[in-house]
Design a protein around this motif. Structure first.
Motif, PDB file in Angstrom:
ATOM      1  N   ASN A 151      21.833  59.166  35.893  1.00 30.41           N
ATOM      2  CA  ASN A 151      21.684  58.535  37.196  1.00 30.41           C
ATOM      3  C   ASN A 151      22.989  58.649  37.991  1.00 30.41           C
ATOM      4  O   ASN A 151      23.538  57.662  38.464  1.00 30.41           O
ATOM      5  N   GLY A 152      23.548  59.873  38.071  1.00 33.01           N
ATOM      6  CA  GLY A 152      24.753  60.107  38.845  1.00 33.01           C
ATOM      7  C   GLY A 152      26.024  59.913  38.049  1.00 33.01           C
ATOM      8  O   GLY A 152      26.010  59.830  36.817  1.00 33.01           O
ATOM      9  N   THR A 153      27.133  59.823  38.771  1.00 32.72           N
ATOM     10  CA  THR A 153      28.448  59.619  38.149  1.00 32.72           C
ATOM     11  C   THR A 153      29.198  58.533  38.892  1.00 32.72           C
ATOM     12  O   THR A 153      28.952  58.269  40.069  1.00 32.72           O
ATOM     13  N   ASP A 154      30.113  57.883  38.191  1.00 37.46           N
ATOM     14  CA  ASP A 154      30.968  56.848  38.768  1.00 37.46           C
ATOM     15  C   ASP A 154      32.363  56.974  38.171  1.00 37.46           C
ATOM     16  O   ASP A 154      32.562  57.657  37.157  1.00 37.46           O
ATOM     17  N   THR A 155      33.308  56.288  38.777  1.00 28.78           N
ATOM     18  CA  THR A 155      34.659  56.240  38.244  1.00 28.78           C
ATOM     19  C   THR A 155      34.806  55.032  37.331  1.00 28.78           C
ATOM     20  O   THR A 155      34.563  53.894  37.756  1.00 28.78           O
ATOM     21  N   VAL A 156      35.158  55.271  36.083  1.00 28.04           N
ATOM     22  CA  VAL A 156      35.391  54.205  35.106  1.00 28.04           C
ATOM     23  C   VAL A 156      36.713  54.496  34.413  1.00 28.04           C
ATOM     24  O   VAL A 156      36.941  55.616  33.956  1.00 28.04           O
ATOM     25  N   ASN A 157      37.577  53.502  34.341  1.00 29.89           N
ATOM     26  CA  ASN A 157      38.900  53.698  33.744  1.00 29.89           C
ATOM     27  C   ASN A 157      39.647  54.845  34.432  1.00 29.89           C
ATOM     28  O   ASN A 157      40.302  55.656  33.782  1.00 29.89           O
ATOM     29  N   ASP A 158      39.519  54.911  35.758  1.00 35.47           N
ATOM     30  CA  ASP A 158      40.216  55.918  36.578  1.00 35.47           C
ATOM     31  C   ASP A 158      39.784  57.349  36.270  1.00 35.47           C
ATOM     32  O   ASP A 158      40.537  58.299  36.509  1.00 35.47           O
ATOM     33  N   ALA A 159      38.608  57.547  35.730  1.00 32.58           N
ATOM     34  CA  ALA A 159      38.093  58.890  35.441  1.00 32.58           C
ATOM     35  C   ALA A 159      36.592  58.912  35.678  1.00 32.58           C
ATOM     36  O   ALA A 159      35.930  57.862  35.659  1.00 32.58           O
ATOM     37  N   GLN A 160      36.048  60.098  35.921  1.00 34.60           N
ATOM     38  CA  GLN A 160      34.621  60.224  36.150  1.00 34.60           C
ATOM     39  C   GLN A 160      33.828  60.050  34.851  1.00 34.60           C
ATOM     40  O   GLN A 160      34.245  60.511  33.788  1.00 34.60           O
ATOM     41  N   ALA A 161      32.687  59.379  34.967  1.00 34.32           N
ATOM     42  CA  ALA A 161      31.805  59.169  33.820  1.00 34.32           C
ATOM     43  C   ALA A 161      30.364  59.308  34.295  1.00 34.32           C
ATOM     44  O   ALA A 161      30.023  58.944  35.427  1.00 34.32           O
TER      45      ALA A 161
END
Length: 309
Positions: A151-161
């Motif tokens: 379901n897409g990507t987001d920034t987690v812990n300053d990195a893409q996930a």
């Protein structure tokens, strides 16, 4: 007002990974399971577990946040956990913090805890310390979760996930309600009533759960929106007991939101720490309890209960 206990740039690489998964028929459920296993097997990890709730009534509002900040090392076993409870209603606020450490001392597993006023020390069990294992905690929330889809990507812990959404239903969902204290209100009922309520709750609509997997294959974030789950739970219980909520009841107290969220980071590179000298030198509450034949409710016990809330 009803009170509830309470108590983490893939860029082109992401596109390539998604394309390869599609070509190979990659299964999202298997990806999530593998990402969870990586967390469980990490030599060390930093994690934050947060349970939030917002309430409103005609004349006041209440926000409750129960947060566990966790750092753990597997070999040798060493754990630091900080449990923070924050409550706010208008200008009135309340905060409590319990800090816990644990380590293996010879053949014993030992906990040290303080509420800021004094230290308590006692031997404990692996079962208790497993509640402070990030992988085990994630596994508890994701037990029975399935049907994951990208379901897409987001920034987690300053990195893409990569974000995956799935659902939880039936007994696993009821187990989450139970382990987080949402079913404490039925604890005084008869065993037959409690069994009937738990059985009927298994028919509730599924709850959506979201997880995020980073480019290294670790599950770095989990989020479970509990608002619809709790509303369905309360309506289900009322129906089981034969007295559905009235409009007046609903107007007098309203749950605006409730979320369980967990983030994990620094796999194999968690922040190191030393157990304070005053903790190591604390009186052993286990020996004291054995000497007077009583069972004492130490700070370590309270901390274990708070972490599971």
């Amino acid at each position: 007002m009803k009170w509830m206990k309470s108590a983490a740039a893939l860029g082109a690489a992401v596109m390539l990974t998604m394309s390869l998964a599609a070509c190979s028929g990659g299964n999202a459920d298997e990806t999530v399971t593998a990402a969870l296993e990586k967390v469980k097997n990490a030599p060390s990890v930093n994690a934050v577990v947060e349970v939030t709730a917002e309430y409103a009534s005609e004349d006041q509002s209440l926000s409750v946040t129960n947060r566990l900040n966790l750092t753990s090392f597997q070999d040798p076993l060493k754990i630091k956990a900080e449990v923070v409870l924050d409550m706010a209603s208008g200008e009135d606020t309340y905060s409590q913090t319990i800090t816990m450490y644990a380590q293996k001392d010879g053949e014993d597993l030992v906990q040290y805890a303080t509420d800021g006023s004094y230290w308590a020390k006692q031997t404990t069990t692996q079962e208790v310390l497993d509640t402070y294992n990030a992988g085990n905690t994630l596994a508890t929330y994701l037990s029975g979760a399935s049907g994951f889809k990208k379901n897409g990507t987001d920034t987690v812990n300053d990195a893409q996930a990569v974000k995956y959404t799935g659902s939880i239903s039936g007994k696993p969902l009821v187990d989450i309600l139970e382990s987080n204290g949402y079913l404490d209100s039925i604890s005084s009922m008869s065993e037959d009533q409690q069994t009937k309520i738990r059985t009927n709750l298994e028919s509730m609509p599924a709850a959506e759960v979201a997880v995020w997997v980073d480019q290294e294959g670790y599950l770095v974030k989990m989020e479970l929106d509990m608002l619809k789950v709790i509303n369905n739970m309360e309506a289900n219980i009322d129906e089981t007991l034969g007295h559905p909520s009235t409009a007046t009841d609903e107007a007098s107290s309203e749950l605006l939101g409730s979320v369980i969220r967990m983030t994990c980071s620094d796999f194999g590179a968690a922040t190191d720490f030393e157990i304070p000298a005053e903790a190591l030198e604390a009186e052993d509450a286990t020996q004291a309890a054995q000497s007077d034949g009583s069972t004492q409710d130490t700070g370590a016990d309270q901390n274990s209960q708070a972490a599971g809330a």
